[in-house]
Design a protein around this motif. Structure first.
Motif, PDB file in Angstrom:
ATOM      1  N   ASN A  52       0.849  -1.193   0.000  1.00  0.00           N
ATOM      2  CA  ASN A  52       0.000   0.000   0.000  1.00  0.00           C
ATOM      3  C   ASN A  52       0.885   1.245   0.000  1.00  0.00           C
ATOM      4  OD1 ASN A  52      -2.017   1.881   0.251  1.00  0.00           O
ATOM      5  ND2 ASN A  52      -2.921   1.000   2.094  1.00  0.00           N
ATOM      6  N   VAL A  65      -9.552   2.816   3.209  1.00  0.00           N
ATOM      7  CA  VAL A  65      -8.138   2.730   2.866  1.00  0.00           C
ATOM      8  C   VAL A  65      -7.490   4.120   2.793  1.00  0.00           C
ATOM      9  CG1 VAL A  65      -8.443   2.761   0.348  1.00  0.00           C
ATOM     10  CG2 VAL A  65      -6.457   1.606   1.341  1.00  0.00           C
ATOM     11  N   ARG A 124      -3.507   0.370  -3.212  1.00  0.00           N
ATOM     12  CA  ARG A 124      -3.290  -0.828  -2.392  1.00  0.00           C
ATOM     13  C   ARG A 124      -3.481  -2.042  -3.293  1.00  0.00           C
ATOM     14  NH1 ARG A 124      -6.605  -2.387   3.075  1.00  0.00           N
ATOM     15  NH2 ARG A 124      -8.411  -2.028   1.729  1.00  0.00           N
TER      16      ARG A 124
END
Lengths: 76, 382
Positions: free
Chosen positions: B57, B165, B379
């Motif tokens: 990520n 995220v 990611r």
């Protein structure tokens, strides 16, 4: 000073009321519920992987009925 | 003078030995690789599973602290780069045991990096996330032992928006090391904001009940007299609604206790709302026990399903008071708002994301410019 004191009391009451609402909302919603699996947000997301494919994991070894799902966090 | 005449030739027998020495490691490696292709990892036990998974990520972080700006290459601490091994062995239909070994490797974590690009205290190696084992019984629940999630970890972070995220209640994970007032001047974002997310991960013993209609209860005890309990829920409640939530109570040694929770509701239409809140009670032992730290968080989102994968949009707002354990923090008011978009690319198991967030701190007797941050990246689950 007194106003500030009562200000934080009101703020904390709001937080506690919100916590109670969360529990009450969950309990009220539990009738007829179909449980679902929730993956915590800081975990590796479920689903396929770029290299691992549909499973989303590389299975280094497997025998019998054991699966990776048995090892995931018990958290909803 | 060419290279072949720069050094005297070795005798033929020595040259053969050198050739063997040079090629032996490669031959061995190719031999092992060939073995790996033709022979499986084996075990003498039945009903076992060993898997490997992980993710990378990475992103670009733009920050403006009011004094200067910077563009930084970062590892997104919302969900860090990591690898995980999970082993499971079944005793019978109801009983199983397992191990979890999960480590992360962050270079320039968004939670720590400063505006000059330095990351004080960053480890140039793997760092622990989970090093634990468990015993599970289908009717009696699960006991965990080792480094892993305490019962309350994640209880402030339940989020069904699909944008976690890049943006969630742990807003200090986006640009946590950036300081108000300029480099080396004021407090860092992660010092004046916390989502009081339980007791994080720790060396602990933990018990989880089985799932009852979407509900489960957990309790754990960690070193330094930390203990916590949490109740969680996740389920489809009908009318096209999915609901997930958690509430936790934690005692952290002699210093403080806290109650916190979060709730997220997702409709089949894609609209979703998320909220979280927490409060700490301080006791003697804190540097400034006269504070009353609180936080709350709200998010509104929409998920559009179609195309190359789901597209999720969200806006959020967060506020916190008196979080930093200093005398100066009395009366602190921190606020933040952000906007986020995440594009899933299902075919390559990738999430592309972009988020912008503004951070504001009001401190008695001091005047700080807002800190503005933009994070974009990807990611990839491998």
């Amino acid at each position: 000073m007194i106003e500030a004191h009562y200000g934080w009391i009101a703020g904390r009451r709001r937080v506690r009321r919100l916590a109670i609402a969360i529990v009450a909302g969950g309990l009220a919603a539990c009738s007829g519920v179909e449980p679902m699996r929730y993956t915590p947000i800081d975990e590796i997301p479920p689903g396929p992987g770029l290299f691992s494919g549909e499973d989303g994991v590389f299975t280094l070894y497997r025998s019998g009925a054991a699966t990776e799902d048995d090892g995931e966090s018990a958290e909803p | 003078m060419n290279a072949t005449t720069a050094f005297p030739k070795a005798p033929p027998r020595l040259r053969r030995r050198m050739l063997v020495a040079a090629t032996l490691p490669f031959a061995a490696a190719f031999g092992l690789a060939e073995q790996g292709l033709t022979a499986e990892v084996s075990s003498g036990n039945d009903d076992i599973s060993l898997t490997l998974s992980g993710q990378v990520n990475r992103g670009i972080l733009y920050v403006d602290d009011g004094t200067e700006t910077a563009v930084l290459n970062v590892d997104n601490d919302n969900s860090s780069t990591r690898v995980r091994f999970v082993g499971v062995g079944r005793y019978d239909e109801e009983i199983s045991a397992g191990t979890v070994f999960e480590v992360q490797f962050e270079s320039n974590s968004t939670a720590d990096i400063k505006i000059d690009g330095s990351s004080p205290g960053e480890s140039d190696s793997f760092t622990q996330r989970k090093l634990e084992l468990y015993f599970d019984h289908a009717r009696f629940g699960r006991i965990w032992l080792g480094q892993g999630d305490t019962a309350s970890n994640g209880s402030s972070e339940v989020d069904l928006s699909g944008t976690d995220v890049v943006g969630y209640s742990g807003i200090a994970d986006m640009a946590g090391g950036i300081e108000f007032g300029g480099f080396g001047v004021g407090p860092q974002i992660n010092e004046v904001f916390s989502n009081f997310d339980g007791l994080s991960r720790d060396d602990r013993i933990r018990y989880d009940t089985p799932n009852f209609g979407g509900f489960s209860l957990a309790a754990s005890y960690a070193d330094s007299r930390k203990s916590d309990v949490a109740i969680r829920f996740a389920g489809d409640i009908g009318a096209g609604l999915k609901l997930a939530g958690a509430v936790a109570y934690a005692i952290n040694g002699n210093v403080d206790s806290q109650i916190n929770g979060s709730l997220s509701l997702l409709h089949d239409s894609g609209f979703n709302i998320t909220g979280a809140a927490g409060v700490q009670d301080l006791q003697l032992g804190a540097t400034n026990p006269n504070r009353d730290p609180t936080f709350w968080y709200a998010k509104l989102g929409y998920i559009w399903s179609g195309g190359i994968g789901d597209t999720a949009f969200a806006i959020d707002y967060a506020a916190a008071e008196e979080v930093e354990d200093t005398v100066a923090a009395s009366g602190d008011e921190f606020t933040s708002y952000g906007v986020f978009v995440v594009q899933n690319v299902d075919k390559i198991a990738t999430e592309l994301y972009l988020g912008a967030r503004n951070h504001e701190l009001d401190r008695v007797g001091q005047n700080f410019d807002d800190v503005f941050a933009v994070l974009g990246g990807a990611r990839v689950k491998f």
